[in-house]
Motif scaffolding. Structure first.
Motif, PDB file in Angstrom:
ATOM      1  N   ASN A  13      51.571   8.359 -22.900  1.00  0.00           N
ATOM      2  CA  ASN A  13      50.108   8.274 -22.863  1.00  0.00           C
ATOM      3  C   ASN A  13      49.638   9.161 -21.712  1.00  0.00           C
ATOM      4  O   ASN A  13      50.118  10.294 -21.600  1.00  0.00           O
ATOM      5  N   ALA A  15      50.188   9.543 -18.436  1.00  0.00           N
ATOM      6  CA  ALA A  15      51.160  10.144 -17.509  1.00  0.00           C
ATOM      7  C   ALA A  15      52.185  10.996 -18.260  1.00  0.00           C
ATOM      8  O   ALA A  15      52.433  12.153 -17.897  1.00  0.00           O
ATOM      9  N   ASN A  48      54.028   4.847 -29.689  1.00  0.00           N
ATOM     10  CA  ASN A  48      52.725   5.173 -30.291  1.00  0.00           C
ATOM     11  C   ASN A  48      52.725   6.575 -30.906  1.00  0.00           C
ATOM     12  O   ASN A  48      53.436   7.462 -30.442  1.00  0.00           O
ATOM     13  N   LYS A  54      41.982   5.128 -23.144  1.00  0.00           N
ATOM     14  CA  LYS A  54      41.546   3.745 -22.923  1.00  0.00           C
ATOM     15  C   LYS A  54      40.348   3.634 -21.999  1.00  0.00           C
ATOM     16  O   LYS A  54      39.666   2.613 -21.999  1.00  0.00           O
ATOM     17  N   ALA A  95      62.148   2.430 -25.307  1.00  0.00           N
ATOM     18  CA  ALA A  95      63.357   2.380 -24.483  1.00  0.00           C
ATOM     19  C   ALA A  95      63.712   0.918 -24.301  1.00  0.00           C
ATOM     20  O   ALA A  95      62.850   0.107 -23.947  1.00  0.00           O
ATOM     21  N   ASP A 300      51.117   4.375 -13.963  1.00  0.00           N
ATOM     22  CA  ASP A 300      50.872   2.988 -13.544  1.00  0.00           C
ATOM     23  C   ASP A 300      52.153   2.207 -13.272  1.00  0.00           C
ATOM     24  O   ASP A 300      52.109   1.163 -12.618  1.00  0.00           O
ATOM     25  N   THR A 308      45.371   4.424 -11.665  1.00  0.00           N
ATOM     26  CA  THR A 308      44.269   5.212 -12.211  1.00  0.00           C
ATOM     27  C   THR A 308      44.826   6.460 -12.896  1.00  0.00           C
ATOM     28  O   THR A 308      45.922   6.935 -12.560  1.00  0.00           O
ATOM     29  N   ALA A 309      44.027   6.972 -13.829  1.00  0.00           N
ATOM     30  CA  ALA A 309      44.388   8.230 -14.482  1.00  0.00           C
ATOM     31  C   ALA A 309      44.172   9.384 -13.507  1.00  0.00           C
ATOM     32  O   ALA A 309      44.911  10.382 -13.522  1.00  0.00           O
ATOM     33  N   MET A 310      43.171   9.209 -12.633  1.00  0.00           N
ATOM     34  CA  MET A 310      42.813  10.274 -11.705  1.00  0.00           C
ATOM     35  C   MET A 310      43.968  10.635 -10.770  1.00  0.00           C
ATOM     36  O   MET A 310      44.172  11.802 -10.429  1.00  0.00           O
ATOM     37  N   LYS A 399      29.861   9.018 -15.648  1.00  0.00           N
ATOM     38  CA  LYS A 399      30.753   8.178 -16.477  1.00  0.00           C
ATOM     39  C   LYS A 399      30.003   7.305 -17.490  1.00  0.00           C
ATOM     40  O   LYS A 399      30.463   7.140 -18.617  1.00  0.00           O
TER      41      LYS A 399
END
Ligand SMILES: Cc1cc2nc3c(=O)[nH]c(=O)nc-3n(C[C@H](O)[C@H](O)[C@H](O)COP(=O)(O)OP(=O)(O)OC[C@H]3O[C@@H](n4cnc5c(N)ncnc54)[C@H](O)[C@@H]3O)c2cc1C
Length: 419
Positions: A13, A15, A48, A54, A95, A300, A308-310, A399
């Motif tokens: 996803n 990362a 996925n 998200k 995994a 994460d 965070t995605a940032m 945002k």
């Protein structure tokens, strides 16, 4: 020609997908400048088939018009099919265990009864977390996320009361969205702590509470945690940590996720079951006796992650640089370079004569600290930029209007990384 260096990435996803593009666009070409004979193959293992943006879920759960599912779930193949089979394999699997001594990961392909052993030369762990509700993260079966969104679309128009558990950004944003689009619903938000946003700088939580109470008429309740829930024909009744109960037409669990590390030994993990690192470049620490050479972690699932995605904008170049340095030392026999700073003369010479392929060097991890945007509905919210208060109208503009959807395409295609 020697066999390609096999890189296995677990988890596809934010990362994992970002990393695959970064390796192909930046890291691998730089290593091949150093030794053109070296080839690489990446296997991305993930259950996925879609990339899940998200960040948009709090808006997408309102109905299918405001933010259709197709805007937050898009096939991984749209971004990854450009890589040739000799370079890249996308394996739809989970995994299930890791054998550090054999340097293999056991994977369970989706829809198959049997497992397979996948050898790696380098391994990246980016399996993220799983939240109780599939509204916020994929579960092993990604169709549960679509089903959860549809269930919200069906339930919200007739709900009179909504109870949300979770005082982090997800709970606040969800309360704000529902309050804006269904103003007739009575919303209660259980923070589960002494204040909202307990893991962020102290000033922002009370500001979020004040915004929720004043603008969205949300009731905020602290210091009570949900211990159990029971769905009946009259709604959902939750049992709280003080023994009392609360019933609402709709209950939404926004309490955060558990790390997806069941396939790793417990002594590789911290108290939250996230993967421990041995340095600031996200090399995995292991337990002192297992072979963790060439094993890295990001996203994460990393110990002490900002979740965070940032942060991945800083973490991905850092972890990729650790891989490049380790590969150059072990496989090419070149030691890491000094920090990549050629100086003015060197820079000018490089522009005239072209850049020489130097040894890779480590990239320091410098994330943007204390930065967050938490919309409360489309028209405002609370935010911090490097610890400084961010005005509500800018939270809305950046945002609140579309939940950063413009970041999805560059993430999926890898265009966010400039070579
Ligand atoms: C509603 C919401 C709003 C958010 N808003 C923001 C925001 O505004 N700004 C921001 O910076 N961040 C935001 N975040 C946080 C951000 O989305 C996460 O930090 C980011 O998704 C983490 O990415 P990840 O790849 O580490 O984990 P995930 O996105 O959780 O991905 C993990 C992947 O690993 C796969 N996986 C799981 N187990 C296994 C296994 N055993 N084997 C193989 N694969 C596995 C999963 O299927 C998934 O594909 C938000 C999060 C949510 C839920």
């Amino acid at each position: 020609m020697s066999a390609p260096h096999e890189i296995v990435v677990l988890g596809g996803n934010f990362a994992g997908v970002g990393l695959v593009h970064y390796l192909f666009k930046i890291t691998i070409p730089s290593l091949q400048k150093l030794d053109p004979a070296k080839t690489f193959h990446i296997t991305l293992v993930t259950p996925n088939t879609d990339l899940f943006f998200k960040i948009g879920s709090p808006r997408a759960l309102i109905n299918d018009k405001l933010m259709p599912e197709s805007k937050i779930l898009r096939p991984l193949s749209e971004g990854l099919s450009k890589y040739k089979p000799e370079q890249f394999t996308l394996t739809q699997a989970l995994a299930t265990s890791l054998d550090a001594s054999k340097r293999t990961v056991t994977i369970a392909p989706v829809g198959s009864e049997t497992t397979t052993e996948l050898p790696y030369d380098s391994l990246f762990i980016s399996t993220g977390t799983t939240s109780t509700s599939p509204l916020w993260t994929f579960h092993a079966d990604q169709s549960l996320t679509s089903a959860a969104l549809k269930s919200m679309h069906a339930s919200l128009p007739t709900a009179k009361t909504v109870l949300i558990a979770g005082g982090g950004a997800v709970g606040i944003e969800t309360a704000g969205e529902i309050a804006h689009f269904f103003p007739g619903i009575k919303i209660s938000l259980l923070s589960g702590a002494a204040r909202l946003l307990p893991n962020n700088p102290p000033a922002i939580g009370p500001r979020a509470q004040s915004y929720l109470e004043t603008h969205a008429k949300v009731e905020v309740i602290h210091k009570l945690r949900v211990e159990g829930s029971n769905v009946s024909e009259t709604g959902t009744t939750v049992t709280l940590s003080d023994g009392s109960t609360k019933t609402a037409d709709l209950y939404i669990d926004a309490t955060g996720g558990k790390a997806n590390t069941g396939f790793l030994k417990a002594d590789w993990l911290d108290g939250t079951k996230r993967v421990l690192t041995r340095d600031a470049y996200f090399r995995v620490k292991g337990n002192g006796s297992d072979d963790v050479e060439g094993v890295y972690v990001l996203g994460d699932v990393t110990a002490d992650s900002a979740n965070t995605a940032m942060v991945l904008d800083a973490q991905t170049p850092t972890v990729a640089s650790a891989f490049a340095v380790d590969f150059a030392r072990k496989v090419i026999g070149v030691e890491a370079g000094e920090k990549n700073n050629p100086g003015l003369l060197g820079g000018l010479l490089g522009m005239v004569f072209g850049k020489k392929a130097g040894p890779p060097s480590l990239v320091e991890f410098k994330p943007m600290k204390d930065t967050m945007l938490v919309p409360v509905g489309p028209d405002g919210g609370v935010g911090l930029i490097m610890g400084w208060r961010f005005p509500s109208f800018l939270v809305a503009k950046i945002k609140g209007k579309n939940y950063l959807l413009e970041m999805f395409e560059p993430l999926l295609t890898g265009d966010k990384w400039k070579a």
